[in-house]
Design a protein around this motif. Structure first.
Motif, PDB file in Angstrom:
ATOM      1  N   ASP A   1       0.817  -1.220   0.000  1.00  0.00           N
ATOM      2  CA  ASP A   1       0.000   0.000   0.000  1.00  0.00           C
ATOM      3  C   ASP A   1       0.848   1.266   0.000  1.00  0.00           C
ATOM      4  OD1 ASP A   1      -2.365  -1.422  -0.042  1.00  0.00           O
ATOM      5  OD2 ASP A   1      -2.666  -1.325   2.135  1.00  0.00           O
ATOM      6  N   GLY A   2       2.076   1.172   0.521  1.00  0.00           N
ATOM      7  CA  GLY A   2       2.942   2.338   0.604  1.00  0.00           C
ATOM      8  C   GLY A   2       3.743   2.631  -0.644  1.00  0.00           C
ATOM      9  N   ILE A   3       3.701   1.745  -1.620  1.00  0.00           N
ATOM     10  CA  ILE A   3       4.512   1.898  -2.830  1.00  0.00           C
ATOM     11  C   ILE A   3       3.912   2.957  -3.753  1.00  0.00           C
ATOM     12  CG2 ILE A   3       5.314   0.744  -4.940  1.00  0.00           C
ATOM     13  CD1 ILE A   3       5.378  -1.851  -3.317  1.00  0.00           C
ATOM     14  N   THR A   4       4.767   3.873  -4.209  1.00  0.00           N
ATOM     15  CA  THR A   4       4.323   4.878  -5.175  1.00  0.00           C
ATOM     16  C   THR A   4       4.854   4.599  -6.573  1.00  0.00           C
ATOM     17  OG1 THR A   4       6.154   6.333  -4.559  1.00  0.00           O
ATOM     18  CG2 THR A   4       4.039   6.711  -3.461  1.00  0.00           C
ATOM     19  N   SER A   5       6.018   3.939  -6.676  1.00  0.00           N
ATOM     20  CA  SER A   5       6.532   3.537  -7.989  1.00  0.00           C
ATOM     21  C   SER A   5       7.523   2.393  -7.822  1.00  0.00           C
ATOM     22  CB  SER A   5       7.197   4.709  -8.722  1.00  0.00           C
ATOM     23  OG  SER A   5       8.369   5.106  -8.058  1.00  0.00           O
ATOM     24  N   ILE A   6       7.760   1.694  -8.923  1.00  0.00           N
ATOM     25  CA  ILE A   6       8.680   0.555  -8.907  1.00  0.00           C
ATOM     26  C   ILE A   6       9.609   0.666 -10.113  1.00  0.00           C
ATOM     27  CG2 ILE A   6       8.890  -1.965  -9.027  1.00  0.00           C
ATOM     28  CD1 ILE A   6       6.026  -2.144  -7.890  1.00  0.00           C
ATOM     29  N   HIS A   7      10.885   0.445  -9.866  1.00  0.00           N
ATOM     30  CA  HIS A   7      11.885   0.335 -10.932  1.00  0.00           C
ATOM     31  C   HIS A   7      12.509  -1.052 -10.816  1.00  0.00           C
ATOM     32  CE1 HIS A   7      11.808   4.772 -10.984  1.00  0.00           C
ATOM     33  NE2 HIS A   7      12.227   4.630 -12.233  1.00  0.00           N
ATOM     34  N   ILE A   8      12.659  -1.733 -11.946  1.00  0.00           N
ATOM     35  CA  ILE A   8      13.292  -3.047 -11.959  1.00  0.00           C
ATOM     36  C   ILE A   8      14.446  -3.000 -12.958  1.00  0.00           C
ATOM     37  CG2 ILE A   8      12.980  -5.519 -12.368  1.00  0.00           C
ATOM     38  CD1 ILE A   8       9.942  -5.022 -11.835  1.00  0.00           C
TER      39      ILE A   8
ATOM     40  N   MET B   1      15.248  -4.498  -3.242  1.00  0.00           N
ATOM     41  CA  MET B   1      15.318  -5.945  -3.180  1.00  0.00           C
ATOM     42  C   MET B   1      16.321  -6.363  -4.249  1.00  0.00           C
ATOM     43  SD  MET B   1      12.420  -8.892  -3.481  1.00  0.00           S
ATOM     44  CE  MET B   1      11.707  -8.490  -1.910  1.00  0.00           C
ATOM     45  N   ILE B   2      17.415  -6.953  -3.807  1.00  0.00           N
ATOM     46  CA  ILE B   2      18.487  -7.336  -4.712  1.00  0.00           C
ATOM     47  C   ILE B   2      18.556  -8.856  -4.733  1.00  0.00           C
ATOM     48  CG2 ILE B   2      20.960  -7.171  -5.154  1.00  0.00           C
ATOM     49  CD1 ILE B   2      20.482  -4.448  -3.335  1.00  0.00           C
ATOM     50  N   VAL B   3      18.351  -9.418  -5.923  1.00  0.00           N
ATOM     51  CA  VAL B   3      18.307 -10.862  -6.100  1.00  0.00           C
ATOM     52  C   VAL B   3      19.501 -11.264  -6.961  1.00  0.00           C
ATOM     53  CG1 VAL B   3      16.938 -12.815  -6.899  1.00  0.00           C
ATOM     54  CG2 VAL B   3      15.787 -10.765  -6.012  1.00  0.00           C
ATOM     55  N   THR B   4      20.359 -12.094  -6.387  1.00  0.00           N
ATOM     56  CA  THR B   4      21.560 -12.541  -7.076  1.00  0.00           C
ATOM     57  C   THR B   4      21.492 -14.047  -7.258  1.00  0.00           C
ATOM     58  OG1 THR B   4      22.780 -10.815  -5.925  1.00  0.00           O
ATOM     59  CG2 THR B   4      24.074 -12.504  -6.990  1.00  0.00           C
TER      60      THR B   4
ATOM     61  N   TYR C   1      21.137 -11.139 -12.190  1.00  0.00           N
ATOM     62  CA  TYR C   1      21.206 -10.120 -11.150  1.00  0.00           C
ATOM     63  C   TYR C   1      20.021  -9.194 -11.352  1.00  0.00           C
ATOM     64  CZ  TYR C   1      23.477  -6.813  -7.943  1.00  0.00           C
ATOM     65  OH  TYR C   1      23.784  -6.003  -6.880  1.00  0.00           O
ATOM     66  N   THR C   2      19.214  -9.007 -10.308  1.00  0.00           N
ATOM     67  CA  THR C   2      18.020  -8.174 -10.405  1.00  0.00           C
ATOM     68  C   THR C   2      17.934  -7.254  -9.199  1.00  0.00           C
ATOM     69  OG1 THR C   2      16.836  -9.922 -11.595  1.00  0.00           O
ATOM     70  CG2 THR C   2      15.493  -8.210 -10.565  1.00  0.00           C
ATOM     71  N   VAL C   3      17.615  -6.000  -9.475  1.00  0.00           N
ATOM     72  CA  VAL C   3      17.373  -5.030  -8.415  1.00  0.00           C
ATOM     73  C   VAL C   3      15.963  -4.487  -8.615  1.00  0.00           C
ATOM     74  CG1 VAL C   3      18.039  -2.844  -7.366  1.00  0.00           C
ATOM     75  CG2 VAL C   3      19.797  -4.366  -8.279  1.00  0.00           C
ATOM     76  N   ILE C   4      15.149  -4.596  -7.583  1.00  0.00           N
ATOM     77  CA  ILE C   4      13.805  -4.034  -7.611  1.00  0.00           C
ATOM     78  C   ILE C   4      13.789  -2.902  -6.589  1.00  0.00           C
ATOM     79  CG2 ILE C   4      11.338  -4.465  -7.369  1.00  0.00           C
ATOM     80  CD1 ILE C   4      12.002  -7.474  -7.814  1.00  0.00           C
ATOM     81  N   ASN C   5      13.533  -1.696  -7.067  1.00  0.00           N
ATOM     82  CA  ASN C   5      13.516  -0.510  -6.224  1.00  0.00           C
ATOM     83  C   ASN C   5      12.066  -0.074  -6.021  1.00  0.00           C
ATOM     84  OD1 ASN C   5      14.187   2.950  -6.799  1.00  0.00           O
ATOM     85  ND2 ASN C   5      14.182   1.927  -4.842  1.00  0.00           N
ATOM     86  N   PHE C   6      11.593  -0.206  -4.782  1.00  0.00           N
ATOM     87  CA  PHE C   6      10.254   0.237  -4.413  1.00  0.00           C
ATOM     88  C   PHE C   6      10.373   1.622  -3.801  1.00  0.00           C
ATOM     89  CE2 PHE C   6      10.314  -4.400  -3.870  1.00  0.00           C
ATOM     90  CZ  PHE C   6       9.255  -4.780  -4.677  1.00  0.00           C
ATOM     91  N   SER C   7       9.772   2.618  -4.416  1.00  0.00           N
ATOM     92  CA  SER C   7       9.754   3.972  -3.849  1.00  0.00           C
ATOM     93  C   SER C   7       8.413   4.171  -3.173  1.00  0.00           C
ATOM     94  CB  SER C   7       9.920   5.019  -4.950  1.00  0.00           C
ATOM     95  OG  SER C   7      11.187   4.898  -5.543  1.00  0.00           O
ATOM     96  N   GLY C   8       8.422   4.917  -2.080  1.00  0.00           N
ATOM     97  CA  GLY C   8       7.170   5.182  -1.380  1.00  0.00           C
ATOM     98  C   GLY C   8       7.427   5.614   0.038  1.00  0.00           C
TER      99      GLY C   8
END
Length: 178
Positions: A79-86, A142-145, A150-157
């Motif tokens: 509910d707190g997320i305003t945007s997501i970058h992957i 969230m960094i998944v290796t 290699y994946t980085v998911i950036n949750f802004s909020g």
């Protein structure tokens, strides 16, 4: 008397200047304490996939579909997320660029970063790092290796420490039950 006042004025100006200069590193340090990552160059790197989900797009998606494993604690975070970058890649050179770009986050270089969760298993490593200001996080990474990804998911909020602790505790207890 005039010479004394002039000397006193010069002394005051020198003292004031010294105090200001001595205070600058502290002010600069406080101002730079917020970790910033320049991700714009990742758009130009071959074999790095970049996905952006805007606030408008997130509002159009039913909140129920954003829940992870149906967990109530995670829904508070969602509910707190305003945007997501992957940012993701399976190319060796691109992975090196991703690692270099996100090194300030993964290495917890600044005081505003806190590792919230770390999971290592046979599939790889998952880190959840929060960028905290007091009891609130403005960014979650969230960094998944894996072996070849290699994946980085950036949750802004806006996420409260209580929401984060509840989600991490619930996730860990669910993991131990399996």
């Amino acid at each position: 008397m005039k010479a004394y006042i002039t000397h006193l004025s010069r002394l005051s100006i020198v003292t004031l200047t010294m105090l200001l200069l001595m205070g600058l590193p502290a002010v600069a340090q406080r101002g730079s304490a917020r970790t910033r990552i320049n991700t714009s160059r990742l758009m130009e790197i071959k074999n790095v996939d970049v996905i952006y989900i805007s606030p408008a797009m997130l509002q159009s998606v039913p909140k129920a579909s954003l829940k992870i494993d149906g967990a109530d604690a995670m829904s508070g975070i969602m509910d707190g997320i305003t945007s997501i970058h992957i940012y993701t890649s399976s190319d060796r050179k691109a992975i090196q660029e991703l690692r270099r770009t996100f090194a300030p986050i993964t290495e917890l270089r600044n005081a505003d970063l806190e590792q919230l969760m770390y999971v290592k298993n046979e599939d790889g490593v998952v880190n959840l790092i929060g960028q905290l200001q007091g009891d609130n996080a403005s960014e979650l990474y969230m960094i998944v290796t894996g072996d070849d990804e290699y994946t980085v998911i950036n949750f802004s909020g806006s996420f409260s420490r209580r929401q984060l602790e509840k989600a991490v505790t619930q996730d860990n207890s669910r993991r131990h039950k399996r």
